[in-house]
Design a protein around this motif. Structure first.
Motif, PDB file in Angstrom:
ATOM      1  N   UNK A 180     -12.115 -15.982  15.445  1.00  0.00           N
ATOM      2  CA  UNK A 180     -11.570 -16.801  16.527  1.00  0.00           C
ATOM      3  C   UNK A 180     -11.944 -16.283  17.907  1.00  0.00           C
ATOM      4  N   UNK A 181     -12.581 -15.133  17.975  1.00  0.00           N
ATOM      5  CA  UNK A 181     -12.995 -14.572  19.260  1.00  0.00           C
ATOM      6  C   UNK A 181     -14.370 -15.112  19.634  1.00  0.00           C
ATOM      7  N   UNK A 182     -14.564 -15.429  20.919  1.00  0.00           N
ATOM      8  CA  UNK A 182     -15.873 -15.936  21.319  1.00  0.00           C
ATOM      9  C   UNK A 182     -16.928 -14.826  21.325  1.00  0.00           C
ATOM     10  N   UNK A 183     -18.084 -15.112  20.736  1.00  0.00           N
ATOM     11  CA  UNK A 183     -19.222 -14.203  20.809  1.00  0.00           C
ATOM     12  C   UNK A 183     -19.788 -14.265  22.227  1.00  0.00           C
ATOM     13  N   UNK A 184     -19.864 -15.506  22.756  1.00  0.00           N
ATOM     14  CA  UNK A 184     -20.386 -15.752  24.092  1.00  0.00           C
ATOM     15  C   UNK A 184     -19.888 -17.121  24.542  1.00  0.00           C
ATOM     16  N   UNK A 185     -19.767 -17.300  25.843  1.00  0.00           N
ATOM     17  CA  UNK A 185     -19.478 -18.612  26.415  1.00  0.00           C
ATOM     18  C   UNK A 185     -20.399 -18.799  27.607  1.00  0.00           C
ATOM     19  N   UNK A 186     -20.784 -20.039  27.852  1.00  0.00           N
ATOM     20  CA  UNK A 186     -21.708 -20.308  28.952  1.00  0.00           C
ATOM     21  C   UNK A 186     -21.649 -21.762  29.385  1.00  0.00           C
ATOM     22  N   UNK A 187     -22.078 -21.999  30.617  1.00  0.00           N
ATOM     23  CA  UNK A 187     -22.158 -23.346  31.186  1.00  0.00           C
ATOM     24  C   UNK A 187     -23.415 -24.027  30.653  1.00  0.00           C
ATOM     25  N   UNK A 188     -23.352 -25.340  30.529  1.00  0.00           N
ATOM     26  CA  UNK A 188     -24.494 -26.146  30.110  1.00  0.00           C
ATOM     27  C   UNK A 188     -24.628 -27.335  31.058  1.00  0.00           C
ATOM     28  N   UNK A 189     -25.766 -27.992  30.994  1.00  0.00           N
ATOM     29  CA  UNK A 189     -25.994 -29.222  31.746  1.00  0.00           C
ATOM     30  C   UNK A 189     -26.147 -30.333  30.715  1.00  0.00           C
ATOM     31  N   UNK A 222      -8.804 -35.480  21.168  1.00  0.00           N
ATOM     32  CA  UNK A 222      -8.107 -34.331  20.598  1.00  0.00           C
ATOM     33  C   UNK A 222      -6.880 -34.040  21.452  1.00  0.00           C
ATOM     34  N   UNK A 223      -5.829 -33.514  20.837  1.00  0.00           N
ATOM     35  CA  UNK A 223      -4.658 -33.180  21.632  1.00  0.00           C
ATOM     36  C   UNK A 223      -5.040 -32.185  22.724  1.00  0.00           C
ATOM     37  N   UNK A 224      -4.554 -32.424  23.907  1.00  0.00           N
ATOM     38  CA  UNK A 224      -4.897 -31.564  25.033  1.00  0.00           C
ATOM     39  C   UNK A 224      -3.928 -30.398  25.098  1.00  0.00           C
ATOM     40  N   UNK A 225      -4.473 -29.244  25.297  1.00  0.00           N
ATOM     41  CA  UNK A 225      -3.629 -28.089  25.544  1.00  0.00           C
ATOM     42  C   UNK A 225      -4.054 -27.534  26.891  1.00  0.00           C
ATOM     43  N   UNK A 226      -3.153 -26.901  27.594  1.00  0.00           N
ATOM     44  CA  UNK A 226      -3.530 -26.393  28.899  1.00  0.00           C
ATOM     45  C   UNK A 226      -4.656 -25.372  28.769  1.00  0.00           C
ATOM     46  N   UNK A 227      -5.698 -25.544  29.572  1.00  0.00           N
ATOM     47  CA  UNK A 227      -6.833 -24.624  29.556  1.00  0.00           C
ATOM     48  C   UNK A 227      -6.650 -23.610  30.661  1.00  0.00           C
ATOM     49  N   UNK A 228      -7.033 -22.412  30.369  1.00  0.00           N
ATOM     50  CA  UNK A 228      -7.011 -21.347  31.363  1.00  0.00           C
ATOM     51  C   UNK A 228      -8.336 -21.393  32.107  1.00  0.00           C
ATOM     52  N   UNK A 229      -8.405 -22.221  33.144  1.00  0.00           N
ATOM     53  CA  UNK A 229      -9.650 -22.401  33.884  1.00  0.00           C
ATOM     54  C   UNK A 229     -10.028 -21.151  34.671  1.00  0.00           C
ATOM     55  N   UNK A 230      -9.075 -20.286  34.929  1.00  0.00           N
ATOM     56  CA  UNK A 230      -9.379 -19.033  35.625  1.00  0.00           C
ATOM     57  C   UNK A 230     -10.060 -18.040  34.687  1.00  0.00           C
ATOM     58  N   UNK A 231      -9.895 -18.245  33.367  1.00  0.00           N
ATOM     59  CA  UNK A 231     -10.504 -17.357  32.383  1.00  0.00           C
ATOM     60  C   UNK A 231     -11.300 -18.197  31.378  1.00  0.00           C
ATOM     61  N   UNK A 232     -12.547 -18.541  31.720  1.00  0.00           N
ATOM     62  CA  UNK A 232     -13.314 -19.429  30.850  1.00  0.00           C
ATOM     63  C   UNK A 232     -13.665 -18.831  29.489  1.00  0.00           C
ATOM     64  N   UNK A 233     -13.468 -17.543  29.299  1.00  0.00           N
ATOM     65  CA  UNK A 233     -13.769 -16.934  27.999  1.00  0.00           C
ATOM     66  C   UNK A 233     -12.768 -17.353  26.928  1.00  0.00           C
ATOM     67  N   UNK A 234     -11.620 -17.886  27.336  1.00  0.00           N
ATOM     68  CA  UNK A 234     -10.601 -18.310  26.376  1.00  0.00           C
ATOM     69  C   UNK A 234     -11.074 -19.583  25.674  1.00  0.00           C
ATOM     70  N   UNK A 235     -11.135 -19.530  24.349  1.00  0.00           N
ATOM     71  CA  UNK A 235     -11.587 -20.662  23.541  1.00  0.00           C
ATOM     72  C   UNK A 235     -10.507 -21.753  23.571  1.00  0.00           C
TER      73      UNK A 235
END
Length: 181
Positions: free
Chosen positions: A84-93, A45-58
């Motif tokens: 388009x707003x996240x209900x929740x975000x979380x880390x997975x393994x 997929x085309x890469x867009x800059x991710x806001x790694x400081x704010x993981x809530x950003x989809x």
């Protein structure tokens, strides 16, 4: 009814069944398989800059609408509302086998089963297979999220039990799952 009438009716019936079968085939030929990505597995997929400081950003490259978004590189999931707003975000393994970037759909769900690693799991939400390995989200009943054994091919993407509950409520059959790099 005479012999010629019954033959005529049988012929019409056979023709109608053949026509319906042909039309059904044509209709199904244009329907994408939800277990396969819309992109080719080698494409990313085309890469867009991710806001790694704010993981809530989809991730911007994850499309629009209600969907589950899974980032392979970040080991993170977003349950995204229609707005388009996240209900929740979380880390997975993740398991040892990753899905290719692309758009999928939830194909099956199971309340409780034993994972491919022998661990009892719950709230299993499956969305694709890779080389015969089923890929899906799940939570270990004991709440553990250990790193997978790299010598075994596993496709379970493990969540905490609370996140497994959230995924179970959100990701029903046919729900869109978008995998991003």
């Amino acid at each position: 009814m005479s012999r010629s009438s019954s033959g005529f009716v049988a012929g019409l019936t056979a023709a109608a069944v053949a026509a319906i079968g042909f039309l059904a085939y044509q209709a199904s030929a244009g329907v994408p398989d939800p277990a396969k990505p819309e992109q080719s597995p080698g494409a990313s997929a085309p890469r867009s800059p991710r806001d790694r400081a704010n993981p809530a950003v989809v991730p911007a490259e994850s499309g629009a609408g209600e969907r589950v978004v899974y980032s392979v590189s970040e080991d993170r999931v977003w349950l995204v509302e229609a707005s388009g707003k996240p209900r929740i975000t979380f880390q997975v393994t993740p398991g040892s086998v990753d899905p290719a970037p692309g758009t999928y759909a939830v194909t099956s769900r199971s309340g409780t089963v034993t994972g491919s690693d022998g661990v009892p799991i719950e709230h299993v939400v499956r969305f694709t297979t890779v080389d015969g390995i089923t890929i899906g989200f799940s939570a270990a009943v004991d709440g553990s999220t250990p790193k997978p054994d790299p010598s075994k091919k596993t496709g379970g993407i493990r969540e905490s039990r609370a996140h497994g509950n959230a995924m179970w409520e959100f990701a029903t059959i046919s729900k869109k799952v978008v995998v991003v790099p």
